[in-house]
Design a protein around this motif. Structure first.
Motif, short mmCIF file in Angstrom:
data_model
loop_
_atom_site.label_atom_id
_atom_site.label_comp_id
_atom_site.label_asym_id
_atom_site.label_seq_id
_atom_site.Cartn_x
_atom_site.Cartn_y
_atom_site.Cartn_z
N SER A 1 0.81 -1.22 0.00
CA SER A 1 0.00 0.00 0.00
C SER A 1 0.84 1.27 0.00
O SER A 1 0.33 2.35 -0.32
CB SER A 1 -0.95 0.01 1.20
OG SER A 1 -1.81 -1.10 1.11
N THR A 2 2.13 1.15 0.32
CA THR A 2 2.99 2.33 0.30
C THR A 2 3.41 2.70 -1.12
O THR A 2 3.77 3.84 -1.39
CB THR A 2 4.26 2.14 1.17
OG1 THR A 2 5.04 1.09 0.60
CG2 THR A 2 3.92 1.80 2.61
N VAL A 3 3.40 1.73 -2.03
CA VAL A 3 3.85 2.02 -3.40
C VAL A 3 2.82 1.69 -4.49
O VAL A 3 2.96 2.11 -5.64
CB VAL A 3 5.18 1.28 -3.73
CG1 VAL A 3 6.36 1.94 -3.05
CG2 VAL A 3 5.11 -0.19 -3.37
N ILE A 4 1.81 0.91 -4.13
CA ILE A 4 0.79 0.53 -5.12
C ILE A 4 -0.55 1.05 -4.59
O ILE A 4 -0.94 0.67 -3.47
CB ILE A 4 0.71 -1.02 -5.28
CG1 ILE A 4 2.08 -1.58 -5.68
CG2 ILE A 4 -0.36 -1.41 -6.28
CD1 ILE A 4 2.16 -3.10 -5.62
N PRO A 5 -1.24 1.92 -5.33
CA PRO A 5 -2.50 2.46 -4.81
C PRO A 5 -3.47 1.33 -4.46
O PRO A 5 -3.71 0.45 -5.31
CB PRO A 5 -3.05 3.32 -5.95
CG PRO A 5 -1.98 3.40 -6.97
CD PRO A 5 -0.95 2.35 -6.70
N GLY A 6 -3.96 1.33 -3.23
CA GLY A 6 -4.89 0.29 -2.81
C GLY A 6 -4.22 -1.03 -2.48
O GLY A 6 -4.88 -2.00 -2.12
N GLY A 7 -2.89 -1.08 -2.64
CA GLY A 7 -2.15 -2.28 -2.26
C GLY A 7 -2.26 -3.44 -3.23
O GLY A 7 -1.81 -4.55 -2.95
N ALA A 8 -2.85 -3.21 -4.41
CA ALA A 8 -2.99 -4.28 -5.40
C ALA A 8 -3.04 -3.68 -6.79
O ALA A 8 -3.43 -2.52 -6.97
CB ALA A 8 -4.25 -5.09 -5.14
N GLY A 9 -2.68 -4.48 -7.79
CA GLY A 9 -2.51 -4.00 -9.16
C GLY A 9 -3.80 -3.71 -9.90
O GLY A 9 -3.77 -3.15 -11.01
N ALA B 1 -10.06 -4.29 -8.67
CA ALA B 1 -10.90 -5.48 -8.47
C ALA B 1 -10.32 -6.41 -7.42
O ALA B 1 -10.98 -7.38 -7.02
CB ALA B 1 -11.08 -6.22 -9.79
N ARG B 2 -9.10 -6.16 -6.98
CA ARG B 2 -8.49 -7.03 -5.96
C ARG B 2 -8.49 -6.37 -4.59
O ARG B 2 -7.74 -6.79 -3.70
CB ARG B 2 -7.05 -7.36 -6.36
CG ARG B 2 -6.96 -8.11 -7.66
CD ARG B 2 -5.55 -8.20 -8.21
NE ARG B 2 -5.62 -8.37 -9.65
CZ ARG B 2 -4.64 -8.15 -10.50
NH1 ARG B 2 -3.46 -7.75 -10.04
NH2 ARG B 2 -4.81 -8.33 -11.78
N THR B 3 -9.28 -5.32 -4.41
CA THR B 3 -9.23 -4.55 -3.17
C THR B 3 -10.54 -4.68 -2.37
O THR B 3 -11.51 -5.25 -2.85
CB THR B 3 -8.95 -3.06 -3.48
OG1 THR B 3 -10.04 -2.56 -4.27
CG2 THR B 3 -7.65 -2.87 -4.23
N ALA B 4 -10.49 -4.11 -1.17
CA ALA B 4 -11.62 -4.28 -0.24
C ALA B 4 -12.98 -3.84 -0.81
O ALA B 4 -13.97 -4.56 -0.63
CB ALA B 4 -11.32 -3.54 1.06
N PRO B 5 -13.08 -2.70 -1.53
CA PRO B 5 -14.41 -2.31 -2.02
C PRO B 5 -15.02 -3.35 -2.96
O PRO B 5 -16.23 -3.37 -3.16
CB PRO B 5 -14.14 -0.99 -2.78
CG PRO B 5 -12.87 -0.48 -2.21
CD PRO B 5 -12.07 -1.68 -1.81
N PHE B 6 -14.19 -4.21 -3.53
CA PHE B 6 -14.70 -5.24 -4.43
C PHE B 6 -14.94 -6.56 -3.69
O PHE B 6 -15.25 -7.57 -4.30
CB PHE B 6 -13.77 -5.44 -5.62
CG PHE B 6 -13.90 -4.34 -6.64
CD1 PHE B 6 -14.59 -4.54 -7.83
CD2 PHE B 6 -13.35 -3.09 -6.39
CE1 PHE B 6 -14.74 -3.51 -8.75
CE2 PHE B 6 -13.49 -2.05 -7.32
CZ PHE B 6 -14.18 -2.27 -8.49
#
Ligand SMILES: Cc1ncc(COP(=O)(O)O)c(C=O)c1O
Length: 456
Positions: A30-38, A41-46
């Protein structure tokens, strides 16, 4: 606290104990990739709450997270791993091609013809094909080609379908019914900020599986329509099959008014059968988009169609370009994947296996008294927690119980079965899942659904 809030708090605590290394990697990412994933669709709101699992590796039908849990994988990379993870034949073909040929020439080469020929042989509606990099790119091309061919502007699309993230189609997926209004004549709603609102004038959005509204709109504006784009079975709202005669209606009405029919087979391609949903349902579109499944897990997509339509590219009247189009990795992957998919009996066997899973889940749910509707064709389906059939987005929004689905996902995860946590996604069965995988999944489902039933 509501029941859902208490459940969420308990799950979050258990999840942090279950997946501590994923948690650490997520914080780092999460420090270098917005939302911690590429991909969002791989993040919490999904649905990946409180944070996504980080994956160590996949092999065949199994996937292992960095905390050492192995899962039977029905997520399958959101669809592309149709041959399971690290399929040895496709991997070897790609590695050999890179080593022996290169990766990218900016010029055509022989393997490209081989890959194209095999796709043409497999998919009924494709006489000519161009390879590209993602489903969104393929759909973008299909939309623009349809406008160029017909010299018209209007596109008809359907609520609940997803056709990628390009401005022209990033509309009215899981739209708020209040904002969209009357289901007989919904208002197009952009799926996120940044989409020019002026594009609303270029779209008609309709409810799917509703012949009346489609016939009415075609009678009113059919002569202005460049294309109707549809998922031939909707895999972006759980799984929804077309009502008998509906795809045929889309086909006959588009023909009648000189519009093109685009089947977005990014998910359905090579899924229900080798020739995709168009072969399964026996309806041939003018243009087809393909992606997931096409390269056995390697990143490749395609736009294909009849010679008549694709002649606009062939004759140079339309420029379809892309530096990475049809690169060596793609063509090696496509060629090897198409060979495997042509194995006699492979689809019959896996559909049967998938149906055994789908019917088994349905039987267990019935036995423990939880109403479900399992919809799909063996190799891709969803278990809706609903006592009413679901024919389109509005019905999914009204009838599908998200809260029970979330509990289902959580119970199965801890029993070693992975699928998408969002009830609007689905379960994919690869061509390498085994009887043992299905037995183990049904055993897990017995425990999971019994636990849910006790606490309803
Ligand atoms: C039907 C459909 N069309 C298009 C797309 C976009 O494909 P991509 O994610 O490769 O851009 C997707 C992605 O899920 C899809 O399901």
């Amino acid at each position: 606290m509501t029941r859902a809030e208490t459940d969420n708090a308990a799950f979050n605590t258990a999840y942090q104990a279950w997946a501590p290394l994923s948690g650490e990697l997520f914080a780092q990412a999460s420090t270098v990739i917005p939302g911690g994933a590429g991909s969002s669709a791989r993040t919490a709101p999904f649905g990946w709450k409180p944070y996504p699992l980080f994956i160590a590796q996949g092999l065949g039908s199994r996937i292992t997270d960095v905390d050492g849990h192995e899962y039977i994988d029905y997520l399958l990379g959101l669809g592309p791993m149709i041959l399971g993870h690290r399929n040895p034949i496709v991997t070897e073909a790609v590695v050999n091609a890179i080593r022996d040929l290169g990766t990218c020439f900016g010029l055509p080469y022989e393997l490209e013809i081989e890959a194209a020929q095999k796709v043409v042989d497999a998919v009924p509606g494709i006489e000519m094909v161009r390879f590209t990099n993602s489903g969104s790119e393929a759909v973008g091309s299909a939309i623009r080609i349809s406008r160029a061919v017909t010299k018209r502007r209007l596109i008809i699309r359907f609520e609940g379908h997803y056709h990628g993230w390009q401005d022209t189609v990033y509309w009215s997926n899981h739209v708020d019914p209040v904002a969209a209004g009357d289901p007989n004549s919904p208002r197009p709603i952009p799926s996120g900020p940044g989409v020019p609102i002026e594009l609303e004038q270029t779209l008609i959005v309709l409810s799917w599986n509703d012949p009346e509204s489609f016939i009415r709109v075609m009678a009113e504006r059919g002569h202005e329509v460049a294309a109707v784009i549809t998922e031939p079975a909707v895999l972006n709202t759980g799984c929804i099959m077309p009502l008998p005669g509906y795809l045929e209606l889309l086909r006959s009405e588009t023909k009648k008014y000189g519009a093109l029919l685009i089947f977005d087979e990014v998910i359905t391609g090579f899924r229900f059968s080798r020739g995709g949903a168009q072969e399964w349902f026996g309806v041939t579109p003018d243009l087809t988009t393909l992606a997931k499944g096409l390269g056995g897990g390697f990143p490749v997509a395609a736009i294909g169609g009849s010679k008549e339509v694709m002649s606009i590219i062939a004759e140079g009247r339309y420029s379809h370009s892309g530096t990475y189009n049809a690169n060596v990795i793609q063509c090696a992957a496509v060629s090897a994947t198409m060979d495997i998919l042509a194995t006699p009996g492979i689809y019959e066997r896996q559909r049967e296996l998938g149906f055994r899973l789908a019917n088994g889940l349905s039987a267990i749910a019935n036995e423990v008294g939880i109403p479900v509707i399992v919809e799909g064709i063996g190799t891709a389906f969803q278990m809706w927690f609903s006592d009413k059939p679901i024919h389109n987005w509005r019905e999914a929004d009204k009838f599908a119980n998200e809260e029970i689905f979330t509990r289902w996902y959580r119970e199965m995860l801890q029993r070693g079965v992975l699928f998408h946590p969002n009830h609007l996604e689905n379960l994919f069965v690869s061509l390498v899942h085994t009887d043992a995988d299905i037995d183990k999944t049904l055993e897990a489902a017995q425990g999971a659904l019994s636990a849910i039933a006790k606490n309803l």
